[in-house]
Design an enzyme around this catalytic site. Structure first.
Site, short mmCIF file in Angstrom:
data_model
loop_
_atom_site.label_atom_id
_atom_site.label_comp_id
_atom_site.label_asym_id
_atom_site.label_seq_id
_atom_site.Cartn_x
_atom_site.Cartn_y
_atom_site.Cartn_z
N CYS A 1 -34.31 47.03 34.09
CA CYS A 1 -35.38 46.53 33.21
C CYS A 1 -36.76 46.75 33.82
O CYS A 1 -37.77 46.58 33.14
CB CYS A 1 -35.18 45.05 32.93
SG CYS A 1 -33.64 44.67 32.09
N HIS B 1 -41.74 40.53 31.94
CA HIS B 1 -40.51 41.05 31.34
C HIS B 1 -39.90 39.97 30.45
O HIS B 1 -39.83 38.79 30.83
CB HIS B 1 -39.53 41.45 32.45
CG HIS B 1 -38.19 41.88 31.92
ND1 HIS B 1 -38.07 42.75 30.87
CD2 HIS B 1 -36.93 41.55 32.30
CE1 HIS B 1 -36.78 42.95 30.61
NE2 HIS B 1 -36.08 42.22 31.47
N ASN C 1 -33.79 40.65 25.19
CA ASN C 1 -34.18 41.45 26.34
C ASN C 1 -33.92 42.92 26.02
O ASN C 1 -32.77 43.35 25.93
CB ASN C 1 -33.35 40.99 27.54
CG ASN C 1 -33.66 41.76 28.81
OD1 ASN C 1 -34.34 42.79 28.77
ND2 ASN C 1 -33.14 41.28 29.92
C1 COA Z 1 -27.29 33.76 31.32
C2 COA Z 1 -28.08 32.47 31.27
C3 COA Z 1 -28.84 32.36 29.97
C4 COA Z 1 -27.11 31.31 31.35
O1 COA Z 1 -27.81 30.10 31.26
P1 COA Z 1 -27.51 28.93 32.28
O2 COA Z 1 -28.31 27.76 31.86
O3 COA Z 1 -27.73 29.47 33.66
O4 COA Z 1 -26.03 28.66 31.99
P2 COA Z 1 -24.84 28.71 33.06
O5 COA Z 1 -24.68 30.08 33.62
O6 COA Z 1 -25.09 27.57 34.00
O7 COA Z 1 -23.63 28.39 32.12
C5 COA Z 1 -23.47 27.13 31.54
C6 COA Z 1 -22.23 27.16 30.68
O8 COA Z 1 -22.56 27.85 29.47
C7 COA Z 1 -21.54 28.78 29.17
N1 COA Z 1 -22.10 29.88 28.41
C8 COA Z 1 -22.51 31.08 28.85
N2 COA Z 1 -22.94 31.82 27.83
C9 COA Z 1 -22.82 31.06 26.72
C10 COA Z 1 -23.10 31.27 25.38
N3 COA Z 1 -23.63 32.42 24.91
N4 COA Z 1 -22.86 30.27 24.51
C11 COA Z 1 -22.33 29.11 24.91
N5 COA Z 1 -22.03 28.86 26.19
C12 COA Z 1 -22.28 29.82 27.09
C13 COA Z 1 -21.00 29.18 30.50
O9 COA Z 1 -19.70 29.69 30.35
C14 COA Z 1 -21.06 27.90 31.27
O10 COA Z 1 -19.92 27.17 30.97
P3 COA Z 1 -19.10 26.43 32.15
O11 COA Z 1 -20.10 25.47 32.75
O12 COA Z 1 -18.00 25.80 31.41
O13 COA Z 1 -18.71 27.53 33.08
C15 COA Z 1 -29.08 32.40 32.46
O14 COA Z 1 -28.36 32.27 33.65
C16 COA Z 1 -29.96 33.58 32.55
O15 COA Z 1 -30.82 33.79 31.69
N6 COA Z 1 -29.84 34.38 33.62
C17 COA Z 1 -30.65 35.57 33.78
C18 COA Z 1 -30.08 36.70 32.97
C19 COA Z 1 -31.04 37.83 32.78
O16 COA Z 1 -32.19 37.61 32.51
N7 COA Z 1 -30.54 39.05 32.90
C20 COA Z 1 -31.28 40.22 32.69
C21 COA Z 1 -32.29 40.44 33.74
S1 COA Z 1 -33.26 41.86 33.43
#
Ligand code: COA
Length: 333
Positions: A119, A252, A282
């Site tokens: 990205c 970003h 994204n």
């Molecule tokens: C992916 C992201 C949104 C997850 O949000 P979060 O608040 O960190 O959530 P967690 O990873 O703690 O997951 C919480 C729970 O939600 C669940 N979950 C994940 N995706 C889900 C979805 N789309 N819908 C519902 N639940 C979801 C997980 O399985 C987890 O369940 P568990 O606790 O039973 O294991 C966040 O970590 C994020 O934005 N990370 C950066 C990703 C990114 O920007 N990538 C590209 C970079 S260029």
């Protein structure tokens, strides 16, 4: 890598963007996997994203953006001497998508190549084009950022498929009378590469080649919130500017929580931040140029505005650039 501009003034003289027509909403995703509009909006700020049609490849999304950027700069493809396409979803491994675009634009005198920095690709490509112009190797460069991540997502994996969308943006770089780029800061932490990767996409052979994006969301989140702040601080310091000088902040567009965190830490007020992740998700290398186009459309990019852009992504990589917006201002050929 860090450096401030010390040579000729070089700026963005044309800007264009394109997103596919198809809008995919959170409610539609909730029909495909166990997720909900509420969860996605609360954790990411994303409400909808654009998805390419099956027959649309990277160059199909990039071409309209390129044409728009060239038109704004008052140039034809034949005027270009450089095209860099930042993407992790090229039409194919080779020929480069930049070369395909070069052919479509009639850029017969241009060097054309693709650049892979996740990205952050658009920021890396901007820095490269800037360097080529500053070194006198090129005079008119087209820098394109975009991705068609919908083609490499696992549509059964709710932890990644809700985050991404398709889109592209393009800018023309030229020598200008005054203003333009002030500096860049780019970096990479290869050790973190396994937190956001496409294992089965190259020459490394795996027992179970994975052909879809795999991500450790929590690690990427931690990385993103850290580098968005550190990279912005470094480039501002290098250029002798402070956060108070920043008129427009273009981070970003990965997750509104990441953007809010960075802006809060940096002390950038809300009205100076460009956010479109709610509408596009994204879009990887398309994210920053699409956000720039939004800022231009709503009148925020004025001559003299100090614009801070910071990207981060797979690699893991990051990159920042500071530019004094010039609204054209190119030196007549
Ligand atoms: C992916 C992201 C949104 C997850 O949000 P979060 O608040 O960190 O959530 P967690 O990873 O703690 O997951 C919480 C729970 O939600 C669940 N979950 C994940 N995706 C889900 C979805 N789309 N819908 C519902 N639940 C979801 C997980 O399985 C987890 O369940 P568990 O606790 O039973 O294991 C966040 O970590 C994020 O934005 N990370 C950066 C990703 C990114 O920007 N990538 C590209 C970079 S260029």
């Amino acid at each position: 890598m860090i450096g401030s501009a010390n040579g000729r003034p070089i700026s963005i003289t044309g800007l264009g963007c394109y997103v596919p027509e198809r809008i995919l909403t959170n409610d539609e995703l909730a029909e495909m996997v166990d997720t909900s509009d509420e969860w996605i909006v609360e954790r990411t700020g994303i409400r909808e994203r654009r998805i390419a049609a099956p027959e649309q490849a990277m160059s199909d999304l990039a071409l309209p953006a390129c044409k728009q950027a060239l038109e704004q700069a008052g140039l034809d493809g034949a005027d270009l001497d450089l095209i860099i396409m930042a993407t992790v979803t090229p039409d194919m491994a080779f020929p480069a998508t930049a070369a395909i675009l070069g052919d479509q634009l009639g850029a017969v005198d241009a060097a054309c190549y693709d650049l892979s920095a996740g990205c952050t690709g658009f920021m890396y490509a901007l820095a490269q084009a800037y360097g080529m112009l500053a070194g006198g190797l090129a005079e008119r460069a087209l820098v394109v950022g975009g991705d068609v991540l919908s083609k490499i997502l696992d549509w059964t994996d709710r932890s990644t498929m809700v985050l991404f969308g398709d889109g592209a943006g393009a800018v023309v770089l030229q020598n200008v009378e005054a203003g333009g780029f002030l500096g860049f800061e780019l970096g990479a932490e290869g050790a973190g590469g396994i937190h956001l990767w496409l294992p089965g996409s190259g020459s490394r052979v795996f027992d179970d080649p994975e052909k879809y994006v795999k991500m450790n969301g929590r690690e990427v989140f931690k990385f993103a919130t850290r580098v968005l702040v550190s990279s912005a601080e470094k480039v501002l310091k290098e250029c002798g500017k402070s956060v108070e000088d920043v008129d427009v902040y273009v981070p970003h567009q990965a997750n509104v929580r990441i953007i809010d965190h960075a802006a809060r830490k940096l002390g950038i007020p809300e009205e100076r931040i460009v956010v479109n992740v709610d509408r596009y998700g994204n879009t990887s290398s398309g994210s920053i140029p699409l956000a720039l186009a939004d800022a231009e459309a709503d009148g925020r990019l004025q001559k003299g505005s100090l614009v801070l852009m910071t990207g981060m992504g797979a690699g893991l990589t990051w990159g920042s650039s500071l530019i004094e917006w010039t609204n054209g201002g190119m030196i007549a050929a």
